[in-house]
Design a protein around this motif. Structure first.
Motif, PDB file in Angstrom:
ATOM      1  N   UNK B   1       0.838  -1.198   0.000  1.00 51.63           N
ATOM      2  CA  UNK B   1       0.000   0.000   0.000  1.00 51.63           C
ATOM      3  C   UNK B   1       0.879   1.258   0.000  1.00 51.63           C
ATOM      4  N   UNK B   2       0.557   2.139  -0.929  1.00 50.19           N
ATOM      5  CA  UNK B   2       1.384   3.327  -1.063  1.00 50.19           C
ATOM      6  C   UNK B   2       0.864   4.459  -0.172  1.00 50.19           C
ATOM      7  N   UNK B   3       1.778   5.132   0.537  1.00 45.26           N
ATOM      8  CA  UNK B   3       1.371   6.264   1.368  1.00 45.26           C
ATOM      9  C   UNK B   3       1.824   7.567   0.699  1.00 45.26           C
ATOM     10  N   UNK B   4       0.869   8.400   0.383  1.00 47.27           N
ATOM     11  CA  UNK B   4       1.192   9.699  -0.220  1.00 47.27           C
ATOM     12  C   UNK B   4       0.775  10.795   0.743  1.00 47.27           C
ATOM     13  N   UNK B   5       1.708  11.673   1.069  1.00 49.74           N
ATOM     14  CA  UNK B   5       1.396  12.833   1.909  1.00 49.74           C
ATOM     15  C   UNK B   5       1.443  14.084   1.038  1.00 49.74           C
ATOM     16  N   UNK B   6       0.491  14.972   1.263  1.00 47.96           N
ATOM     17  CA  UNK B   6       0.430  16.217   0.503  1.00 47.96           C
ATOM     18  C   UNK B   6       0.480  17.381   1.479  1.00 47.96           C
ATOM     19  N   UNK B   7       1.391  18.310   1.239  1.00 48.92           N
ATOM     20  CA  UNK B   7       1.516  19.485   2.100  1.00 48.92           C
ATOM     21  C   UNK B   7       0.870  20.670   1.387  1.00 48.92           C
ATOM     22  N   UNK B   8      -0.270  21.095   1.865  1.00 43.52           N
ATOM     23  CA  UNK B   8      -0.989  22.207   1.225  1.00 43.52           C
ATOM     24  C   UNK B   8      -2.231  21.688   0.536  1.00 43.52           C
ATOM     25  N   UNK B   9      -3.385  22.311   0.827  1.00 42.31           N
ATOM     26  CA  UNK B   9      -4.647  21.750   0.329  1.00 42.31           C
ATOM     27  C   UNK B   9      -5.478  22.724  -0.485  1.00 42.31           C
ATOM     28  N   UNK B  10      -4.831  23.668  -1.191  1.00 40.79           N
ATOM     29  CA  UNK B  10      -5.648  24.627  -1.946  1.00 40.79           C
ATOM     30  C   UNK B  10      -5.795  24.155  -3.391  1.00 40.79           C
ATOM     31  N   UNK B  11      -5.091  24.724  -4.349  1.00 41.78           N
ATOM     32  CA  UNK B  11      -5.334  24.363  -5.755  1.00 41.78           C
ATOM     33  C   UNK B  11      -4.558  23.104  -6.163  1.00 41.78           C
ATOM     34  N   UNK B  12      -3.225  23.212  -6.201  1.00 40.28           N
ATOM     35  CA  UNK B  12      -2.407  22.098  -6.673  1.00 40.28           C
ATOM     36  C   UNK B  12      -2.510  20.875  -5.779  1.00 40.28           C
ATOM     37  N   UNK B  13      -2.477  21.081  -4.453  1.00 40.21           N
ATOM     38  CA  UNK B  13      -2.550  19.978  -3.520  1.00 40.21           C
ATOM     39  C   UNK B  13      -3.885  19.246  -3.607  1.00 40.21           C
ATOM     40  N   UNK B  14      -4.978  20.015  -3.638  1.00 41.15           N
ATOM     41  CA  UNK B  14      -6.305  19.411  -3.688  1.00 41.15           C
ATOM     42  C   UNK B  14      -6.512  18.660  -5.009  1.00 41.15           C
ATOM     43  N   UNK B  15      -6.058  19.238  -6.123  1.00 46.00           N
ATOM     44  CA  UNK B  15      -6.183  18.553  -7.418  1.00 46.00           C
ATOM     45  C   UNK B  15      -5.412  17.253  -7.409  1.00 46.00           C
ATOM     46  N   UNK B  16      -4.242  17.290  -6.787  1.00 41.74           N
ATOM     47  CA  UNK B  16      -3.398  16.110  -6.720  1.00 41.74           C
ATOM     48  C   UNK B  16      -4.088  15.011  -5.913  1.00 41.74           C
ATOM     49  N   UNK B  17      -4.668  15.370  -4.767  1.00 47.86           N
ATOM     50  CA  UNK B  17      -5.328  14.385  -3.904  1.00 47.86           C
ATOM     51  C   UNK B  17      -6.483  13.704  -4.643  1.00 47.86           C
ATOM     52  N   UNK B  18      -7.327  14.516  -5.295  1.00 50.67           N
ATOM     53  CA  UNK B  18      -8.496  13.961  -5.973  1.00 50.67           C
ATOM     54  C   UNK B  18      -8.078  13.041  -7.115  1.00 50.67           C
ATOM     55  N   UNK B  19      -7.056  13.460  -7.855  1.00 49.59           N
ATOM     56  CA  UNK B  19      -6.584  12.659  -8.981  1.00 49.59           C
ATOM     57  C   UNK B  19      -5.959  11.345  -8.498  1.00 49.59           C
ATOM     58  N   UNK B  20      -5.195  11.412  -7.405  1.00 51.05           N
ATOM     59  CA  UNK B  20      -4.578  10.203  -6.841  1.00 51.05           C
ATOM     60  C   UNK B  20      -5.641   9.153  -6.542  1.00 51.05           C
TER      61      UNK B  20
END
Lengths: 524, 524
Positions: B1-20
């Motif tokens: 299982x892959x663990x991805x952490x994202x620092x920052x949740x506005x434009x780029x971070x949020x887009x990244x999370x949803x796409x992941x």
């Protein structure tokens, strides 16, 4: 000294004359116009009827004096070219006032005769109050008729671009307006599902639409007052005014009698330098056939933009400026009706089917864009189609739309522009990340699972079956489809969601199976 | 299982999370946001101050619950990541409420920390009533200050995109508003002559512009009421509210202390897969340097669109979806100010000069488009720039603009769209059919010859001299230049006509000699 004669002085002819002069001060340029006006804005005529363009003079882009003074072009209005002697390279022109004929020699001849409104041979077609409209005097007649008869109602025959503009303008004048259209939809270049919102919008604004019902004939109204439009279904629509807006056919009489070659669609045949089958004769505008570069087939495109470009190209070629050639057309067009905008570029699904192009295959394999349609009541609908049109012209793909870097500030759209969204939706299909279909079944019996609880309730989803997923517009359906696919199910998202289903159901125009990338009211 | 952490949740971070999540149901995704809100519409903040976006909730694209329910993303708000242990692949995060720290391991780490508003160290900078604005709580403070102090006047420091949006919104609230800008023009990415109409427009609408005058400091107003903004020229502008909108700098503190490589412009250095110098760490959005593909140089582009795309790309790369890469930026941007729109894509003349690119040479040789700017009060200004941006992205030339087949109906523009006109004007130069220059001299002493009599009066034109031709906007000048050239004179048309001269004269910003294809307020 080179003598260039131009037959027709509206869009293509006028552009050609002005460009010729910019390339040569020495050339002798003469332009013949059968009517009394040159270089007028054809596309503005319906708006002048409706009073949206109040002044007739606003329709005139240039006039005879300007062509004389600015461009040293000798313009002969009210003068029809009636014959071409190709061997002797001269034309015979008849003065509409005196009836006298004169002959003029040419080194190069440019035909820009335009197209004529189609007037079908139906019973009662010549009754007073039935109008077609191509010129400024035509508009005057319509305006006069409305004023003199205090017309209260109108039937527009034909639901194409100009028919709908006409309907809007008659409504703007306060007339009770109906559109009668033989096809089951307005705007024939558009696919059925793309104009369903327009049908609903027009009806909501009070315009009556009688679709799928051709006109059978016309009769005088009861007591000799007004008219009645009879349709093939047996319906009778009374009206004080009838506008015939069925389409146009290229004016090829002169070309034909001169023995010039015509194309399969009935227009004057030209090469991409706008040369006819006679090397001294060029033709431009609504009268010529051009290549639709998307389908590769000949097409008649009666639009001002291509006509202007063709006029410029003919001038370049005549003056020896190579290489100047017409790239063909992609049929970019827009109509605004009662606040809703419908825009299109390239081929529709219907056109692709008719042309026998393997569009799904091409689509899935390389993401090349063959066409785009968009409908909406917001600003900028047509400009999104322009961006796609530019991308298509450059041979672009849905991946290029996905990556397009476009203007964004809150009052101009959204950070992911509809162009990007459409590109993403289509690119997801091409990459195999999302499987889409369009509506061809019914909703009763569907399993209702909110997106937010799908993960927990995944066990309720039946295994070993094809799953069709839908939501309101397609976005949550996409998210759910991704979850189902990643959980090992065979799932497809239904493009456009329940909204498209409702529109379709309303029109009983359910159609099957073709994958497309509809998103936010745009279709690629 | 892959663990991805994202620092920052506005434009780029949020887009990244949803796409992941759309790419993997199995991945464990955690997103840290220092503030209390994720995925909010940064660009809407000035409009919420002005009440144009009345509801704060409208600024929220998504919230914590949606990220949990829809995307199964574990969001930690009010939590700052304070350290990265690259060797152990873990981060330390501090809870803003309790101050407690915790550690989280990652397989992939995505940095999307954004950018911070620049707050210069000037005397009086910490006086109450001076605000910068990057978050929703910032907006609340500004609105509260305006209400509590019944503010009547405001000074906006900085005349860039956000500064002007801020000024518009403060005027919308009825505040007497001034903009103080160090440079001699607003909107620094634009060339001087393109924003002269905007200066005039803003002043006509009642906004005061103090240009070419930097802020020296701030003082309390007389009697302790309000503030005074002192400038370098010695001027003093009283105001009840001061907005600092000088620009942003990338938030690189965390990256720097983790030893990640930075670029020459001070942003986090990434490759075109959004990978930092550590192969397990990615970075996206305002904090990173990207390649400006027009100039080939690194650039900081704090815009939502590129941030979203970068977020998607980082997700693709993390999930092994190759080839997904960022194409670089062309800096497409738009601002709407008090009814006028200014849009731009690609490089300005100033940028090209600074980058040392031989733009005239390139321009003249192959017609390749390096940039486009447009200004106007009509609808669709920014969408014309979008069409050019698409053309540029596809490597297109001015000839492609000339030939572009775009939507036309009377209410949407003209048959020759401004995009076509700009393409024609530029293509004429490239082909050598038209010689253009821009204003660098004075008009007194000019010979006045109406276009309509130029042919007859050609004898009055002095021979053997370089002729500079101008008219009101450039069109008749073009026609006249063609006549003069064809008559054997050495003539150039002055781009933009007398209108550009007047604008230039007003600003004393006359600049020399560079050929450009300005037409209808657009510049290529």
């Amino acid at each position: 000294m080179q003598r260039v004669l131009i037959v027709g002085g509206v869009a293509g002819g006028a552009s050609c004359a002005a460009r010729l002069r910019r390339l040569s001060e020495a050339a002798q340029i003469m332009m013949f116009e059968r009517g009394n006006y040159v270089s007028f804005a054809n596309c503005g005529l319906p708006y002048h009827v409706g009073g949206v363009i109040p002044e007739e003079s606003s329709l005139l882009v240039a006039n005879v004096a300007k062509f004389n003074n600015w461009f040293n072009v000798d313009v002969k209005i009210n003068t029809e070219v009636v014959a071409i002697d190709r061997a002797a390279r001269k034309v015979t022109a008849r003065d509409g006032g005196t009836g006298q004929e004169a002959q003029y020699e040419y080194d190069a001849l440019v035909l820009a005769p335009g197209a004529a409104a189609i007037r079908p041979t139906l019973p009662g077609i010549d009754l007073p109050g039935i109008f077609a409209m191509k010129t400024i005097p035509d508009v005057r007649q319509v305006k006069q008729w409305i004023a003199q008869t205090s017309a209260k109602s109108a039937v527009v025959v034909g639901g194409g671009f100009i028919g709908l503009e006409m309907a809007e303008n008659l409504m703007h004048l306060g007339l009770d307006t109906s559109v009668v259209e033989m096809l089951p939809q307005v705007m024939p270049p558009f696919d059925a599902e793309m104009v369903e919102p327009l049908h609903a919008h027009m009806r909501a604004k009070g315009c009556k639409l009688h679709l799928g019902d051709g006109v059978a004939g016309f009769e005088q109204g009861a007591g000799g007052k007004g008219l009645v439009v009879k349709t093939q279904s047996g319906a009778a629509h009374p009206a004080d005014l009838v506008m015939l807006v069925i389409g146009v056919r290229p004016e090829v009489g002169l070309a034909k009698s001169a023995g010039l070659e015509l194309g399969p669609r009935g227009g004057i045949k030209v090469d991409d330098h706008m040369r006819t089958s006679d090397p001294h004769i060029y033709a431009v505008g609504d009268a010529v056939e051009v290549k639709d570069w998307v389908t590769g087939q000949p097409a008649l495109i009666p639009l001002a933009g291509p006509a202007n470009r063709q006029g410029r190209i003919a001038a370049d070629v005549i003056m020896g400026k190579e290489p100047s050639k017409f790239r063909g057309t992609q049929g970019t067009a827009v109509v605004g009706v009662l606040g809703m905008t419908c825009a299109s570029t390239g081929a529709s699904e219907r056109t692709l089917k008719r042309a026998g192009l393997a569009y799904e295959k091409v689509y899935v394999h390389d993401g090349k864009i063959l066409g785009c349609q968009a409908t909406g009541v917001v600003a900028g609908v047509e400009k999104r189609v322009d961006v796609v049109a530019m991308c298509m012209q450059m041979g672009g793909t849905v991946f290029d739309l996905e990556e397009a870097e476009l203007c964004y500030a809150p009052q101009y759209g959204s950070a992911k522009d509809p162009v990007n969204i459409a590109g993403m939706a289509a690119a997801n299909i091409v990459r195999g990340d999302a499987l889409y279909t369009s509506w061809n079944g019914s909703v009763p019996g569907a399993l209702n699972l909110p997106l937010s609880s799908l993960r927990k309730r995944m066990g309720e989803v039946p295994a070993g079956r094809k799953l069709y997923v839908y939501c309101q517009v397609g976005l949550r359906g996409y998210y759910a489809t991704r979850q189902l696919l990643l959980a090992g199910h065979d799932a497809v998202n239904i493009s456009g969601g329940y909204k498209s289903y409702k529109d379709f159901k309303a029109s009983h125009q359910l159609q099957g199976g073709a994958a497309n990338g509809a998103a936010n009211g745009a279709k690629l």
